[in-house]
Design a protein around this motif. Structure first.
Motif, PDB file in Angstrom:
ATOM      1  N   LEU A 328       0.819  -1.205   0.000  1.00  7.03           N
ATOM      2  CA  LEU A 328       0.000   0.000   0.000  1.00  7.03           C
ATOM      3  C   LEU A 328       0.860   1.266   0.000  1.00  7.03           C
ATOM      4  O   LEU A 328       0.492   2.280  -0.594  1.00  7.03           O
ATOM      5  N   ARG A 329       2.002   1.219   0.684  1.00  2.00           N
ATOM      6  CA  ARG A 329       2.910   2.372   0.671  1.00  2.00           C
ATOM      7  C   ARG A 329       3.366   2.679  -0.755  1.00  2.00           C
ATOM      8  O   ARG A 329       3.421   3.837  -1.188  1.00  2.00           O
ATOM      9  N   GLU A 330       3.719   1.615  -1.482  1.00  2.00           N
ATOM     10  CA  GLU A 330       4.165   1.792  -2.866  1.00  2.00           C
ATOM     11  C   GLU A 330       3.048   2.400  -3.714  1.00  2.00           C
ATOM     12  O   GLU A 330       3.296   3.298  -4.525  1.00  2.00           O
ATOM     13  N   ARG A 331       1.840   1.920  -3.497  1.00  2.00           N
ATOM     14  CA  ARG A 331       0.734   2.463  -4.284  1.00  2.00           C
ATOM     15  C   ARG A 331       0.418   3.894  -3.860  1.00  2.00           C
ATOM     16  O   ARG A 331       0.019   4.720  -4.673  1.00  2.00           O
ATOM     17  N   SER A 337      -4.021   9.862  -4.975  1.00  2.00           N
ATOM     18  CA  SER A 337      -5.457  10.160  -5.015  1.00  2.00           C
ATOM     19  C   SER A 337      -6.305   8.901  -4.938  1.00  2.00           C
ATOM     20  O   SER A 337      -7.424   8.911  -4.415  1.00  2.00           O
ATOM     21  N   THR A 338      -5.764   7.790  -5.430  1.00  2.00           N
ATOM     22  CA  THR A 338      -6.499   6.517  -5.378  1.00  2.00           C
ATOM     23  C   THR A 338      -6.595   6.007  -3.949  1.00  2.00           C
ATOM     24  O   THR A 338      -7.648   5.560  -3.499  1.00  2.00           O
ATOM     25  N   VAL A 339      -5.500   6.109  -3.230  1.00  2.00           N
ATOM     26  CA  VAL A 339      -5.486   5.615  -1.855  1.00  2.00           C
ATOM     27  C   VAL A 339      -6.312   6.513  -0.955  1.00  2.00           C
ATOM     28  O   VAL A 339      -7.103   6.053  -0.131  1.00  2.00           O
ATOM     29  N   PHE A 399      -9.783   1.561   1.742  1.00  2.00           N
ATOM     30  CA  PHE A 399      -8.354   1.321   1.974  1.00  2.00           C
ATOM     31  C   PHE A 399      -8.099  -0.171   2.176  1.00  2.00           C
ATOM     32  O   PHE A 399      -7.153  -0.735   1.599  1.00  2.00           O
ATOM     33  N   ARG A 400      -8.933  -0.815   2.961  1.00  4.31           N
ATOM     34  CA  ARG A 400      -8.797  -2.258   3.189  1.00  4.31           C
ATOM     35  C   ARG A 400      -8.928  -3.032   1.885  1.00  4.31           C
ATOM     36  O   ARG A 400      -8.174  -3.959   1.600  1.00  4.31           O
TER      37      ARG A 400
END
Length: 544
Positions: A328-331, A337-339, A399-400
């Motif tokens: 998730l950090r990479e994304r 904006s997606t996260v 997020f999950r």
């Protein structure tokens, strides 16, 4: 009472039922019906039916039964085990069974119940409940339906349907026949706990209306089903014991069990569910917390501590492994904006995600019990995300869900090079006392093999989704071997090989780790009694 009678319906002429004939046309114009979220593909089949009501469905069943043509039933096709993927014969889509028929108060249980057709999506039902608007009921010719709807609207409380599978586009009927569960299963139990009635069509094209609490197995474990012509079939329920965990592995059984429970979670191999009555629960204000800790092992220990505190009533208790957070950090760096969340704290190596009720209007939100538990485990709310407004709760859930979405995107890219590649995600659950051991097996097994992997999911129920992302087909074969080892160990611990996704067509190998040949034979005998020609959902649970 262990005797029940089925009822006939007037059959629509089969030619009046919408039907696409020929695999060529189905493949070219209706390709979405050739697979489900398992991504396995169907074998060539002959007919795709779209019945609009029970009369048309009964006509299809009668025609296929007369010709001994197998029927596979499809709902929203969100399943992960290939249950709605036809191996042959005919596919029957229930997508037109999408009407909420009533909402009413049960005066004995003091519950609000929704009666809906099988194709109503969980997302649509939740939306209607949130705003208390049911278009299909507003102009109902039934005065009772209209009066109960008015009573429901006048109730100052808000209500929801507790089961929450990750895929809310799933159909209500599909969730019933798979006994679906989700995060809130931790507090509220799986779908079975909320079903109060079903209508199910048998292979003889007649239906059973089964309310909960009316038809029970005899003391010797038998049921008898009579058709409208006086014909009878009887069968004994299997006599094995189910695991003391979340489980959708095999057929439900219990001494003097309620007949309704035989069909819930049976994956449609005994009959086709067309209507369900489900109970609602009063909606309360919630606070969600993503609690970061310094290691995966720390998250496991915090989970155990949270579960053991009787003063904490959590709706769900979820897990993010270190590898999952790194993904998730990479994304987050690539697509902020997606996260749509604050930057993940670097000192947060792992996390647990939970939710509980609270009163936002109180002068002070009482968190003493939670803070004490966190402190004993070396954690602190200072290293957490906390939200209670509706938009914040929704952001947390998005997020999950980004974890499996990101995994699927990675695998989709790798499939361009290796078309046969797929991820491997475990669906195993074990009793509480084996959570530590099972986690160690997962971590050590994946690390020793050098796999790219991560874990997330329902740690409160000891039900973690270990996702292995093979880099090539050789790694995929090794990962399958490791998965089989994990499944064997889960069974040895008294757990389940399928905790929430069912068996379908792709878990027969693991299914046979959990049940003996004699126990599977007992399940098949129930199938043979209710569906003597074996036409309903061929290949599901028992294989070909």
């Amino acid at each position: 009472m262990f005797e029940i009678y089925s009822h006939p319906v007037e059959l629509t002429p089969i030619d009046a039922v919408k039907c696409i004939k020929g695999y060529g046309q189905i493949k070219s114009e209706y390709s979405a019906y050739l697979s489900d979220e398992s991504k396995i593909s169907s074998q060539p089949f002959d007919c795709l039916f779209f019945p609009r009501n029970e009369h048309e469905l009964a006509a299809v069943i009668a025609e296929m039964a007369a010709q001994k043509i197998p029927i596979t039933v499809a709902g929203a096709r969100t399943g992960l085990v290939g249950g709605s993927v036809p191996p042959e014969g005919a596919l029957v889509s229930l997508e037109h069974f999408d009407v909420v028929e009533a909402i009413y108060r049960n005066p004995f249980s003091e519950e609000w119940l929704v009666r809906a057709q099988t194709g109503v999506s969980l997302k649509a039902l939740d939306g209607m409940l949130r705003i208390k608007k049911f278009p299909s009921l507003e102009q109902s010719p039934d005065e009772f339906v209209r009066s109960e709807l008015a009573r429901f609207k006048d109730d100052t409380n808000s209500y929801f349907y507790p089961p929450d599978p990750t895929e809310m586009s799933a159909s209500l009927g599909g969730s019933v026949v798979t006994n679906a569960s989700g995060a809130r299963t931790y507090r509220f139990g799986p779908t079975r706990a909320w079903v109060r009635g079903i209508r199910v069509f048998l292979a003889n094209s007649e239906y059973l209306d089964i309310p909960r609490g009316k038809y029970f197995a005899s003391p010797t474990g038998k049921f008898a089903v009579y058709d409208s012509n006086g014909g009878a079939c009887s069968f004994s329920i299997p006599d094995y014991r189910l695991p003391k965990t979340k489980s959708t592995s095999g057929i439900f059984t219990a001494p003097q069990m309620d007949l309704i429970d035989l069909f819930i979670g049976s994956e449609g191999v005994f009959g086709i569910v067309t209507r369900v009555d489900v109970a609602l629960v009063k909606r309360e204000e919630k606070i969600s917390i993503v609690q970061f800790v310094d290691s995966d092992e720390h998250a496991v220990e915090l989970t155990i501590a949270l579960r053991e505190n009787p003063r904490l009533q959590l709706d769900f208790l979820e897990f993010y492994s270190e590898n999952a957070l790194n993904l998730l950090r990479e994304r987050q760096v690539r697509e902020p904006s997606t996260v749509g969340m604050p930057a993940l704290p670097q000192e947060g190596r792992s996390a647990v995600f939970f939710e509980m009720s609270f009163n936002s209007h109180a002068e002070k939100v009482e968190m003493t019990d939670l803070e004490e538990t966190l402190q004993k485990c070396g954690a602190s709310l200072e290293l957490s995300w906390v939200g209670y407004e509706a938009r914040e709760l929704d952001r947390f859930k998005v997020f999950r869900h980004l974890i499996p979405e990101t995994v699927n995107e990675i695998i989709a890219e790798r499939k361009k090079i290796y078309p046969g590649l797929h991820k491997l995600g475990t669906d195993l659950a074990v009793p509480d006392e084996h959570l530590r051991e099972m986690w160690q097996l997962y971590r050590e097994g994946c690390q020793a093999a050098g796999f790219e992997w991560l874990a997330f999911g329902h740690i409160g129920n000891n039900h973690l989704h270990i996702n292995i992302l093979p880099r090539n087909l050789e790694e995929q074969e090794k990962a399958l071997e490791l998965y089989a080892n994990f499944a064997q160990k889960a069974v040895e611990f008294g757990g389940a090989v399928s905790a929430e996704h069912g068996v379908g067509k792709i878990k027969e190998k693991f299914f046979r780790l959990m049940f003996t040949e004699d126990q599977i034979k007992q399940m098949k005998q129930v199938k043979a009694a209710l569906d003597p020609d074996g036409i309903l959902n061929p290949g599901d649970i028992f294989g070909s």
